[in-house]
Motif scaffolding. Structure first.
Motif, PDB file in Angstrom:
ATOM      1  N   VAL A 109       0.857  -1.183   0.000  1.00  0.00           N
ATOM      2  CA  VAL A 109       0.000   0.000   0.000  1.00  0.00           C
ATOM      3  C   VAL A 109       0.892   1.232   0.000  1.00  0.00           C
ATOM      4  CG1 VAL A 109      -1.745   1.318   1.258  1.00  0.00           C
ATOM      5  CG2 VAL A 109      -1.876  -1.184   1.185  1.00  0.00           C
ATOM      6  N   LEU A 110       0.714   2.089  -0.999  1.00  0.00           N
ATOM      7  CA  LEU A 110       1.499   3.311  -1.146  1.00  0.00           C
ATOM      8  C   LEU A 110       0.657   4.520  -0.776  1.00  0.00           C
ATOM      9  CD1 LEU A 110       3.224   2.575  -4.583  1.00  0.00           C
ATOM     10  CD2 LEU A 110       4.165   2.197  -2.285  1.00  0.00           C
ATOM     11  N   ALA A 111       1.233   5.401   0.028  1.00  0.00           N
ATOM     12  CA  ALA A 111       0.589   6.668   0.386  1.00  0.00           C
ATOM     13  C   ALA A 111       1.184   7.755  -0.493  1.00  0.00           C
ATOM     14  CB  ALA A 111       0.804   6.985   1.857  1.00  0.00           C
ATOM     15  N   GLU A 112       0.324   8.437  -1.243  1.00  0.00           N
ATOM     16  CA  GLU A 112       0.804   9.410  -2.224  1.00  0.00           C
ATOM     17  C   GLU A 112      -0.272  10.451  -2.475  1.00  0.00           C
ATOM     18  OE1 GLU A 112       2.838   9.183  -6.663  1.00  0.00           O
ATOM     19  OE2 GLU A 112       1.563   7.545  -5.950  1.00  0.00           O
ATOM     20  N   GLY A 113       0.093  11.729  -2.343  1.00  0.00           N
ATOM     21  CA  GLY A 113      -0.844  12.798  -2.649  1.00  0.00           C
ATOM     22  C   GLY A 113      -2.083  12.807  -1.788  1.00  0.00           C
ATOM     23  N   GLY A 114      -1.971  12.430  -0.523  1.00  0.00           N
ATOM     24  CA  GLY A 114      -3.109  12.455   0.387  1.00  0.00           C
ATOM     25  C   GLY A 114      -4.029  11.257   0.298  1.00  0.00           C
ATOM     26  N   SER A 115      -3.692  10.279  -0.538  1.00  0.00           N
ATOM     27  CA  SER A 115      -4.521   9.076  -0.647  1.00  0.00           C
ATOM     28  C   SER A 115      -3.631   7.845  -0.672  1.00  0.00           C
ATOM     29  CB  SER A 115      -5.389   9.134  -1.910  1.00  0.00           C
ATOM     30  OG  SER A 115      -4.566   9.175  -3.063  1.00  0.00           O
ATOM     31  N   GLU A 116      -4.243   6.690  -0.567  1.00  0.00           N
ATOM     32  CA  GLU A 116      -3.514   5.437  -0.607  1.00  0.00           C
ATOM     33  C   GLU A 116      -4.012   4.569  -1.743  1.00  0.00           C
ATOM     34  OE1 GLU A 116      -3.817   3.589   3.235  1.00  0.00           O
ATOM     35  OE2 GLU A 116      -2.161   4.771   4.058  1.00  0.00           O
ATOM     36  N   HIS A 117      -3.091   3.804  -2.332  1.00  0.00           N
ATOM     37  CA  HIS A 117      -3.487   2.845  -3.344  1.00  0.00           C
ATOM     38  C   HIS A 117      -2.573   1.627  -3.253  1.00  0.00           C
ATOM     39  CE1 HIS A 117      -0.361   5.284  -5.297  1.00  0.00           C
ATOM     40  NE2 HIS A 117      -0.090   4.213  -6.026  1.00  0.00           N
ATOM     41  N   ARG A 118      -3.060   0.527  -3.744  1.00  0.00           N
ATOM     42  CA  ARG A 118      -2.354  -0.752  -3.606  1.00  0.00           C
ATOM     43  C   ARG A 118      -1.692  -1.142  -4.930  1.00  0.00           C
ATOM     44  NH1 ARG A 118      -3.071  -4.450   0.285  1.00  0.00           N
ATOM     45  NH2 ARG A 118      -4.962  -3.344   0.932  1.00  0.00           N
ATOM     46  N   VAL A 119      -0.453  -1.623  -4.819  1.00  0.00           N
ATOM     47  CA  VAL A 119       0.217  -2.232  -5.966  1.00  0.00           C
ATOM     48  C   VAL A 119       0.673  -3.620  -5.557  1.00  0.00           C
ATOM     49  CG1 VAL A 119       0.987   0.003  -6.866  1.00  0.00           C
ATOM     50  CG2 VAL A 119       2.503  -1.314  -5.379  1.00  0.00           C
ATOM     51  N   ARG A 120       0.957  -4.437  -6.542  1.00  0.00           N
ATOM     52  CA  ARG A 120       1.459  -5.776  -6.280  1.00  0.00           C
ATOM     53  C   ARG A 120       2.842  -5.920  -6.896  1.00  0.00           C
ATOM     54  NH1 ARG A 120      -1.749  -9.686  -9.027  1.00  0.00           N
ATOM     55  NH2 ARG A 120      -2.257  -8.024 -10.505  1.00  0.00           N
TER      56      ARG A 120
END
Length: 375
Positions: free
Chosen positions: A133-144
């Motif tokens: 899970v990456l935190a970037e620009g005030g939001s989080e998104h998941r990569v694999r």
């Protein structure tokens, strides 16, 4: 499900950038993330020794900045009323904000995707991949990713707290200052100046024509005592050990000092089947003559080969992790030169005795200097 990468690398210092670059050159899809805005500066001694230079050349990494800031070939060590001059293998001085930026740029040219102001928030390990899970620009998104590489530095910012530390611990400080603001004599061209004392030690080296790079490892209690801060403790060290530098009042300017957490130590684990630590995140001993950056580059070179073995199927992930743990243990044991120096500097009476010997017989330090030069 999130983007899928062959490798996600957390941390864009020399270890992370070179690992990412070498993997991308071999065809891997690599995402390199850095939590700081870019470019950023870094607490560092700012020296790179011949082994590190040779590795960059052997790997075909062009670094224009290596010709920009000058070099060094000797150290003048001062402390406890004594002075000793030691010959060193010829290295170069670097500005970390410039050096790291050039290395990232070279990685991007090689095919690496780079994202700054992006940090690893959490990690979930699976059998065949890692969910990040990456935190970037005030939001989080998941990569694999098939492999995660933690190159986030001392103490690891990906999994903080999982470190073993022992003995008296110091903190790191560094700043770049203008020669015109320096209150006393500066080291000669090609010379690394170092002052040692009961609160720690400080090194000064020329950075181009107009600059000086100052770095130190000091007792954290000394930084907060008397409210003097970083400039105060460094000024006390210089005044006690190096009167020529501290010839005027206020020799150390109140500039923007950068600091670290506690130095030295190693992680509880250096690798899991799809999660590897590299560079300072895999263990740290205080460097003295340019071996710190070299360690990062050497470990990146070795780890990239191991990960490529996993990617090609020549090595299974569990065996690769075991090999990496063994390599890191051997590397940590092999840094006996840095271990000896840091131990001596922490014992005042022994340090005083060593300065007495070195002031009249500097040649006795040659085996130690050769060890340090191996990175």
């Amino acid at each position: 499900m999130g983007e899928m990468w062959d490798v996600v690398v957390a941390g864009a210092g020399p270890a992370g950038s070179l690992t990412a670059m070498l993997l991308a050159r071999a065809g891997a899809e690599v995402l390199l993330v850095e939590r700081s805005s870019w470019p950023r500066d870094k607490v560092c001694g700012g020296c790179l020794n011949p082994r590190g230079l040779g590795l960059l050349e052997a790997r075909g990494v062009a670094m224009p900045c290596l010709e920009k800031f000058g070099g060094y070939g000797s150290m003048t060590l001062r402390g406890y009323g004594r002075c000793a001059r030691l010959d060193l293998p010829a290295g170069v001085v670097v500005d970390r904000s410039v050096f790291d930026a050039e290395l990232v740029e070279a990685a991007v040219v090689s095919g690496v995707r780079f994202r700054s102001e992006c940090r690893v928030s959490s990690v979930c390990e699976g059998l065949d991949e890692v969910s990040v899970v990456l935190a970037e620009g005030g939001s989080e998104h998941r990569v694999r990713s098939r492999v995660l590489v933690d190159a986030s530095g001392i103490g690891s910012r990906v999994t903080p707290g999982a470190w073993e530390r022992r003995g008296r611990l110091l903190v790191g400080l560094s700043a770049t200052v203008d020669r015109s603001a320096w209150g006393g004599a500066a080291p000669d061209a090609g010379e690394l100046g170092m002052a040692v004392g009961r609160e720690g030690y400080v090194g000064v080296v020329g950075l181009g024509v107009a600059g000086l790079h100052v770095s130190a490892a000091v007792d954290p209690a000394a930084v907060v005592s008397e409210g003097a801060g970083a400039a105060g403790v460094i000024d006390r060290l210089l005044r006690s050990a190096w009167p020529e530098v501290a010839s005027g009042s206020g020799s150390v300017p109140q500039c923007s000092w950068r600091g670290t957490g506690l130095l030295n130590g190693r992680p509880v684990w250096a690798a899991r089947p799809r999660w590897f630590r590299v560079g300072d995140a895999a263990g740290y001993r205080e460097p003295f003559t340019g071996e710190g950056m070299t360690r990062a580059l050497v470990s990146a070179n070795r780890l990239s080969q191991l990960i490529l073995g996993v990617r090609s199927g020549r090595v299974d992930a569990a065996s690769a992790a075991a090999q990496w743990r063994s390599w890191c243990r051997a590397r940590h044991r092999g840094q006996w030169g840095c271990r000896v120096v840091s131990t001596l500097l922490r014992r005042r009476l022994i340090a005083r005795g060593c300065m007495e010997v070195l002031s009249v017989a500097p040649g006795v330090a040659r085996p130690l200097v050769r060890s340090l030069g191996k990175g």
